[in-house]
Design a protein around this motif. Structure first.
Motif, short mmCIF file in Angstrom:
data_model
loop_
_atom_site.label_atom_id
_atom_site.label_comp_id
_atom_site.label_asym_id
_atom_site.label_seq_id
_atom_site.Cartn_x
_atom_site.Cartn_y
_atom_site.Cartn_z
N GLU A 1 -6.98 7.72 -39.28
CA GLU A 1 -6.38 7.75 -38.11
C GLU A 1 -5.90 6.57 -37.77
O GLU A 1 -5.06 6.36 -36.61
CB GLU A 1 -7.36 8.37 -36.99
CG GLU A 1 -7.68 9.99 -37.02
CD GLU A 1 -9.07 9.68 -38.26
OE1 GLU A 1 -9.42 10.66 -38.63
OE2 GLU A 1 -9.68 8.70 -38.26
N GLU B 1 -13.50 10.04 -29.10
CA GLU B 1 -12.42 11.29 -28.24
C GLU B 1 -11.98 10.51 -27.20
O GLU B 1 -10.93 11.10 -26.73
CB GLU B 1 -13.64 12.18 -27.68
CG GLU B 1 -14.35 13.11 -28.78
CD GLU B 1 -13.20 14.15 -29.17
OE1 GLU B 1 -13.51 14.57 -30.45
OE2 GLU B 1 -12.24 14.38 -28.62
N THR C 1 -6.38 6.84 -29.26
CA THR C 1 -5.58 7.27 -28.47
C THR C 1 -4.84 8.72 -28.74
O THR C 1 -4.61 8.96 -29.98
CB THR C 1 -4.28 6.35 -28.35
OG1 THR C 1 -4.48 4.95 -28.04
CG2 THR C 1 -3.26 6.72 -27.40
N LYS C 2 -4.94 9.58 -27.93
CA LYS C 2 -4.49 10.84 -28.23
C LYS C 2 -3.18 11.21 -26.95
O LYS C 2 -3.48 10.75 -25.84
CB LYS C 2 -5.61 11.96 -27.89
CG LYS C 2 -5.11 13.31 -28.37
CD LYS C 2 -6.38 14.16 -27.94
CE LYS C 2 -7.54 14.07 -28.92
NZ LYS C 2 -8.34 15.29 -28.53
N LYS D 1 -1.02 13.61 -31.44
CA LYS D 1 -1.59 14.29 -30.62
C LYS D 1 -3.23 14.82 -31.07
O LYS D 1 -3.80 15.23 -30.01
CB LYS D 1 -0.88 15.66 -30.43
CG LYS D 1 0.68 15.85 -29.92
CD LYS D 1 1.27 17.00 -29.65
CE LYS D 1 2.72 16.77 -29.04
NZ LYS D 1 3.48 17.89 -28.78
N GLY D 2 -3.20 14.63 -32.16
CA GLY D 2 -4.70 14.82 -32.55
C GLY D 2 -5.70 13.59 -32.31
O GLY D 2 -6.81 13.47 -32.25
N GLY D 3 -4.91 12.36 -32.09
CA GLY D 3 -5.66 11.12 -31.86
C GLY D 3 -5.47 10.19 -32.93
O GLY D 3 -5.90 10.45 -34.18
#
Lengths: 149, 578
Positions: free
Chosen positions: A13, B531, B548-549, B573-575
């Protein structure tokens, strides 16, 4: 094409990953009908490279290494998938977005359906300082009153 | 993109290069070349449609005054620093030559001991060689819920005409350099007529279009027009000022002093003395011409939980006059001077436990327990962080009472928000008939409570009387919440008391108290790194750090393929970790 292999332990991520180069840049050939999103590249190497990441100079993109297939001695077939975050990091950081959740810029007064609570809440009571503390009898009579007997 | 909208939102004032057909948005720090001011139709924000150039210049160039009025702002909090940011673009004209002018002005507003101190931080702009010199005149001042900044220009060269528009943003700075936007407004200065009248007269449009009457000739009788949709909305006045509803004064008209009846405060010894005197032959000989029963002149006897206001000294009840002689009792008693009595139960401060959404519904629940008035739910969203006060107005003659629950916070002082009724008198039977009535009334109250169904769901609403008199019970129905992980929203509200008026109230607690049911949050370690917490801001991603989402994004400038872009947006959008 010129590829550079990397080892990265950054989470997927993370937009900008920390990369440790594995060897020098090398030449590889792309397998026919490979896409730039999921390329399959063949390289020649003496041993299996300990890499999980790569950069293809001609595609100007970074890739995760999903799988490495050894065809025969010395030829490794690398199956990769584009890392859209790292490949577009510079442009990505210029974008404006409506942020839903953030690690540092947040407002705890916004409700979140992810809040979780235990089943046993605190139940506390607070008493007001005063109340009805001076009871008396009251008698209602007809007529008036007099100051003298 | 920086534009200035009128309140309706559809139209914007944009700066527009004279020699270029494209529309350039003037940012607070960006100055463009020669520009004009245009009105643009923002129905499609991506492609604003310039409609007409603003040519309404003021003739008064000796002093161009712009008063920036913000939308209603919260009261100043001295622990914060506030800042006014004003962005002004204007065009001035000398003869046929028109020139642009744009500048940014920042003014720091500090509140020191409730006094506003204004310090101009900086003025960035370019005078373009002209004599415009716009400044903040005097200090920013506050009037009610609004803030005003008065800008002036008195150095304009004679013969110049000015047309300008600006926007004033009002911010509350935080220690980390970020800020809260607390109010902003379109400024309409003396040189700019971006008004409804101008729009109607020059462009044939209205900033706030009125709902048009349907043309009956054009109506298709077969068409269903119930779903008519058009532009609108956003025209609320954002006025959250409140009136303080104070506790009323006690009534001035009272039964005491009328001469028809008199209310006495007695102690036990005095009551016994009166009772003994009633049946003496001495008294009976006097009153037998007035009454057939000595108890006829005693209307009632009661226990009152509070002592009313009294006249000084003792007085002798005078129950009549027989043959010119007053008939009095020999026991002096204290006379009640006012049948109304105020009982101030004081205040308590309701502090937030978490300082987050968990302090509010549906998570926390608050009940208040009022002597003689029962238990009631309070709206936790309304009372949290406030000082709660309770005062009673009691009528000691009838026993009726009203409990006022007041709220004091940043916006209101001792404002009455709840009123509950009850009865404080506990009657003492003095005849067999009055005793029977007392028993009946208590039994009736209990029956009424049993017959009342508990309604409402967990989380609020008037639950009404208890299931049984004097006992607590559970509500019948519970609302299920969409928040699957949050047990507080599905827990029922427990009724902790039943009917507690009159004699029952005397047996119960005599001081009000509140009961808070505070959720116990389950928060994993370093939750925000995995989260994040709710943010709901529009921000450049490069200015953010950490997890960050996003809700939404308009990708711009990417050269990757559509599939890559879709994956990118999906990941955002998922982070992601910036």
């Amino acid at each position: 094409m010129t590829i550079q292999l990397y080892q990265t332990i950054s989470p997927p991520e993370r937009v900008t990953k920390t990369l440790n180069a594995v060897g020098a840049a090398m030449t590889g050939t792309i397998k026919e009908e490979s896409s730039i999103i999921d390329p399959i590249i063949k390289i020649s190497a003496a041993f299996l490279p300990e890499a999980n990441y790569l950069y293809i100079n001609e595609f100007k993109r970074y890739y995760y290494i999903n799988n490495v297939i050894c065809d025969y001695d010395g030829i490794f077939e690398i199956h990769a998938h584009v890392d859209v975050l790292m490949s577009n990091a510079a442009v990505l950081r210029k974008q404006k977005a409506v942020v839903a959740k953030q690690q540092n810029r947040f407002n705890l007064y916004l409700n979140d359906s992810d809040y979780r609570t235990y089943s046993d809440p605190y139940v506390i009571t607070k008493e007001f300082p005063t109340g009805f503390t001076d009871p008396c009898y009251l008698m209602l009579m007809v007529g008036d009153y007099s100051s003298s007997s | 993109m920086n534009s200035w909208f009128t309140d309706g939102g559809r139209f914007a004032i944009v700066s527009y290069p004279t020699a270029n057909a494209n529309v350039y948005w003037l940012s607070p720090t960006e100055q463009r070349g020669y520009t004009e001011l245009w009105v643009a139709d923002m129905s499609n924000p991506e492609t604003p449609a310039p409609m007409a150039r603003i040519t309404d210049y003021t003739q008064d160039v000796e002093f161009l005054a712009c008063v920036f009025k913000t939308k209603p702002i919260p009261p100043f909090d001295p622990q914060y620093e506030y800042e006014v940011r004003c962005y002004v673009t204007c065009t001035y004209k000398v003869g046929a030559s028109e020139n642009p002018y744009a500048f940014t002005m920042r003014c720091r507003v500090a509140v020191v001991n409730t006094t506003l101190n204004t310090t101009v931080l900086d003025m960035t702009g370019q005078n373009w060689g002209a004599s415009l010199n716009i400044y903040i005149e005097n200090d920013v001042f506050i009037d009610g819920p609004y803030m005003y900044a008065y800008f002036g220009n008195d150095d304009a060269t004679a013969g110049e005409d000015i047309c300008g528009i600006g926007i004033c943003g009002f911010r509350r700075n935080k220690a980390d350099g970020t800020y809260f936007d607390v109010g902003s407004s379109i400024a309409q200065g003396g040189g700019c007529w971006i008004s409804r009248k101008w729009m109607r007269e020059n462009l044939g449009v209205d900033i706030y279009p009125e709902e048009a009457e349907p043309d009956p000739e054009e109506e298709d009788p077969n068409e269903d027009d119930d779903g008519y949709s058009g532009p609108g909305g956003g025209d609320g006045d954002h006025d959250h000022s409140t009136d303080d509803i104070g506790i009323p004064s006690l009534p001035t008209l009272s039964a005491t002093g009328t001469g028809f009846v008199t209310l006495y405060k007695c102690n036990l010894a005095q009551i016994r003395a009166v009772a003994a005197e009633l049946w003496t032959s001495t008294l009976w000989d006097l009153i037998k011409n007035l009454f057939t029963d000595p108890l006829q002149f005693i209307i009632g006897l009661a226990i009152c939980p509070c002592t009313p206001d009294l006249l000084q000294g003792g007085y002798y009840p005078t129950i009549g006059n027989v043959l010119g002689q007053d008939v009095k009792l020999s026991t002096p008693l204290q006379v009640v001077s006012n049948q109304y009595k105020e009982i101030d139960c004081g205040t308590i401060q309701l502090n937030k436990y978490y300082g987050s959404a968990l302090d509010y519904s549906p998570y926390e629940k608050i009940q208040i327990h009022l002597p003689y008035c029962g238990s009631h739910d309070l709206d936790v969203d309304e009372v949290m962080g406030s000082t709660i006060g309770v005062k009673y107005h009691c009528d000691v003659l009838t026993g009726a009472c009203v409990a006022f629950v007041t709220i004091t916070n940043d916006e209101t002082t001792a404002c009455v928000r709840y009123q509950y009724t009850g009865n404080i008198i506990s009657h003492i039977p003095i005849t067999e008939r009055s005793f029977d009535e007392v028993v009946k009334s208590v039994a009736a109250m209990g029956a009424a409570a049993v017959g009342t169904l508990a309604t409402a769901a967990g989380g609020g609403g008037a639950i009404g009387e208890g299931i049984s008199s004097g006992e607590g019970g559970e509500t019948d129905s519970v609302s299920m919440s969409a928040n699957g992980g949050n047990v507080m929203t599905v827990k029922p509200n427990i009724m902790r008391t039943g009917t507690l008026s009159t004699a029952l109230g005397l047996l119960a607690c005599q001081k009000p108290f509140i009961t808070r049911t505070i959720p116990r949050q389950s928060l994993p370690l370093n939750y925000k790194t995995y989260e994040g917490y709710p943010s709901n801001i529009t921000e450049t991603l490069g200015s953010l750090k950490g997890f960050t989402k996003i809700y939404s994004i308009r990708p711009n400038g990417f050269t990757c393929t559509a599939d890559e872009l879709d994956e990118l947006v999906s990941l955002l959008k998922g982070g992601v970790i910036l």
